[in-house]
Design an enzyme around this catalytic site. Structure first.
Site, PDB file in Angstrom:
ATOM      1  N   SER A 131       0.269  31.637 160.840  1.00  0.00           N
ATOM      2  CA  SER A 131       1.276  30.919 160.266  1.00  0.00           C
ATOM      3  C   SER A 131       0.674  30.138 158.783  1.00  0.00           C
ATOM      4  CB  SER A 131       1.578  29.583 160.858  1.00  0.00           C
ATOM      5  OG  SER A 131       2.222  28.645 160.088  1.00  0.00           O
ATOM      6  N   TYR A 144      -0.735  21.452 165.781  1.00  0.00           N
ATOM      7  CA  TYR A 144      -0.360  23.030 165.530  1.00  0.00           C
ATOM      8  C   TYR A 144      -1.326  23.734 164.567  1.00  0.00           C
ATOM      9  CZ  TYR A 144       2.688  27.155 164.123  1.00  0.00           C
ATOM     10  OH  TYR A 144       3.009  28.437 164.022  1.00  0.00           O
TER      11      TYR A 144
END
Length: 230
Positions: A131, A144
């Site tokens: 990501s 995250y």
């Protein structure tokens, strides 16, 4: 030549787009689902695919779940699964840290360890769908992003460790992509969600296949996929 791919996260979003493209060209798929019903659902999506019940939230149980289910040779392991829970450090409960680090990082490390002998046998490739948060951490994304920064570290170390075994390791860093996870992020952010404003999962899948299909004299260690001009 038909290839074999072990994939997590094939039920939706980027993982689904990758699995569909590989299946359409006749490759063999081994798809991990969190339980037997989910594994069966995934297998039904792609004729000839094998569904394996393996819960990424319980990494210590993966070896037992995968015993006798991992092929002798695997051309690619594709880590596409992930979860997200946003919040400032001051408010995030410990469960948010544990859950995201477990699914997004620790399970990927353990699954890689289990699959490595089969990947070595094929002189194959391990691909991590990371990501943009794996490169830059923003407010409310701490847990995250930490899991995704850790995933980058896993990939970088693995690349050096397995080079002598002929294994290529690639990390793909998509920007915000129109997936169910993105819809969940918008829900957590309290914002309206318009899929048309974000990268199409098929565009990320195209990038992934380019890295997988690259001739053996080269590899793509890292590649970012960002939204194009509108």
């Amino acid at each position: 030549m038909t290839k074999t791919h072990l994939i997590t996260g094939a039920g939706s979003g980027i993982g689904l787009a990758i699995a569909r493209r590989l299946a359409d060209r006749g490759d063999r798929l081994v798809l991990l689902g969190r339980d037997e019903p989910r594994a069966s659902e995934l297998a039904d999506l792609f004729p000839g695919a094998v569904g394996v019940a393996a819960n990424l939230s319980e990494p210590a149980e993966l070896a037992a779940a995968l015993v006798d289910r991992v092929p002798d040779a695997i051309d690619t392991v594709i880590h596409g699964a992930g979860i997200v829970e946003l919040g400032p450090v001051a408010d995030l409960p410990v469960t948010a840290w544990v859950d995201q680090l477990t699914v997004n990082l620790i399970a990927a490390a353990e699954l890689t360890r289990i699959a490595l002998p089969a990947v070595r046998a094929a002189r194959g490739q391990i691909l991590f769908v990371n990501s943009g948060a794996g490169l830059t951490a923003h407010p409310s994304w701490s847990a995250y992003a930490a899991s995704k920064h850790g995933l980058k570290a896993l990939a970088d170390a693995l690349r050096g460790e397995e080079a002598a075994n002929g294994i290529r390791v690639t990390t793909v860093y998509p920007g915000r992509t129109a997936t169910p996870m993105q819809a969940e992020v918008h829900r957590q952010e309290g914002r309206d969600y318009d899929p048309a404003a974000f990268i199409d999962p098929e565009s990320v899948a195209t990038t992934v296949l380019a890295a997988l299909d690259l001739p053996r004299d080269a590899q793509v260690p890292d590649v970012s996929v960002r939204p194009g001009p509108r």
